[in-house]
Design an enzyme around this catalytic site. Structure first.
Site, mmCIF file in Angstrom:
data_model
loop_
_atom_site.group_PDB
_atom_site.id
_atom_site.type_symbol
_atom_site.label_atom_id
_atom_site.label_comp_id
_atom_site.label_asym_id
_atom_site.label_seq_id
_atom_site.Cartn_x
_atom_site.Cartn_y
_atom_site.Cartn_z
ATOM 1 C CB THR A 30 -0.947 0.013 1.215
ATOM 2 O OG1 THR A 30 -0.191 0.184 2.431
ATOM 3 C CG2 THR A 30 -1.740 -1.277 1.308
ATOM 4 N N GLY A 31 0.327 2.326 -0.527
ATOM 5 C CA GLY A 31 1.092 3.565 -0.593
ATOM 6 C C GLY A 31 2.382 3.381 -1.369
ATOM 7 C CB SER A 32 3.418 0.770 -3.480
ATOM 8 O OG SER A 32 2.164 0.400 -4.018
ATOM 9 C CB THR A 33 2.346 5.852 -6.284
ATOM 10 O OG1 THR A 33 2.051 6.752 -5.203
ATOM 11 C CG2 THR A 33 1.119 5.007 -6.590
ATOM 12 N N GLY B 128 8.500 6.802 -2.915
ATOM 13 C CA GLY B 128 9.182 6.681 -1.633
ATOM 14 C C GLY B 128 9.489 5.269 -1.210
ATOM 15 C CB ILE B 129 9.508 3.725 2.187
ATOM 16 C CG1 ILE B 129 10.618 4.580 2.815
ATOM 17 C CG2 ILE B 129 9.554 2.307 2.762
ATOM 18 C CD1 ILE B 129 10.470 4.792 4.314
ATOM 19 C CE1 TYR C 183 4.245 9.042 10.461
ATOM 20 C CE2 TYR C 183 6.045 9.483 11.994
ATOM 21 C CZ TYR C 183 5.565 8.844 10.867
ATOM 22 O OH TYR C 183 6.378 8.002 10.150
#
Length: 264
Positions: free
Chosen positions: A13-16, A18-19, A154
């Site tokens: 997830t969130g893989s477009t 950065g990490i 956060y």
């Protein structure tokens, strides 16, 4: 050590960028069929293009969904009902004075950083358990152990992931499914560059100078004494997803450059 994930399906997830993108590339280089997730079709397409040169890049595919919502998680699950590896990387952050963090801010960061992982793990873990093999990871942060005063919400959300991961590892004990958290430290991603860049503009220094100042002022215990690269974090994630990591579960795997003052 040769890590072979051929025949495995991995959702990141969130893989477009950065990490997340680095993890997707690392898993694809190890032979996994990777599912890239993002909110914008253009960014998903760009990420898929970056995966094409990898070993299993031809098998990579994308899903466009806002995983910070229940509806978005349902969209992903409908498109990809099963997975062998789930990396819950999606997360948001931002500096904000504690007294200015309203209820809406707390709700948003928990929906994105915590509940996305809850919803997806609840679904995919059941299939992994039935098949007797699986890998679930939560990308936490050294901020889970070293709560930053400049973004308490956060740090708290990342600490919640620690508890979630440990609890789920217990639920899946003896099943062949491992569950771990990965704790990166300051990492040079697009988002962090923008975050540090804004601080640099406010103080009239270069990005490189601001990175050094940030570590000195905000993370003085760093032993690495530099920002990590996304690929350095991804290497730990690929190992934790491998068959070789079969005895590692319920753990918090630190890739934070020695910032946390603990030997445990």
């Amino acid at each position: 050590m040769i890590i072979d994930l051929s025949g495995k399906t991995a959702i990141v997830t969130g893989s477009t960028g950065g990490i997340g993108l680095a993890i997707a590339q690392g898993l694809a280089n190890a032979g996994a069929s990777v599912v890239v997730c993002g909110r914008e079709q253009s960014r998903v397409d760009t990420a898929l293009a970056a995966l094409r040169p990898t070993k299993a890049g031809a098998l990579a595919r994308g899903v466009v969904a806002d995983l910070g919502s229940a509806a978005g998680c349902k969209t992903l699950i409908a498109a990809e009902p099963a997975a062998d590896i789930l990396v819950n990387n999606l997360g948001i952050y931002g500096a904000k004075d504690f007294f200015a963090i309203g209820d809406a801010d707390w709700e948003e960061i928990f929906q994105v950083n915590v509940m996305s992982g809850v919803r997806l793990s609840r679904h995919y873990a059941q299939g992994m358990q039935a098949r007797g093999w699986g890998r679930i990871q939560f990308i936490s942060s050294e901020s889970a152990l070293n709560i930053p005063s400049e973004m308490v919400h956060y740090g708290v959300s990342k600490a919640a992931l620690q508890g979630l991961s440990r609890g789920l590892a217990k639920v899946l004990a003896g099943s062949g499914v491992t569950v771990n958290t990965i704790l990166p430290g300051p990492t040079r991603t697009e988002g962090v560059n923008a975050f540090i860049g804004e601080m640099a503009r406010e103080r009239g220094v270069t990005l490189e100078e601001m990175e050094a100042l940030f570590l000195k002022e905000n993370r003085p215990s760093t032993l690495l004494r530099r920002f990590a690269n996304p690929e350095e974090v991804a290497s730990m994630c690929v190992y934790a997803a491998s068959p070789q990591a079969s005895a590692t579960t319920g753990a918090a795997l630190r890739v934070e450059g020695g910032i946390v003052e603990s030997i445990a």
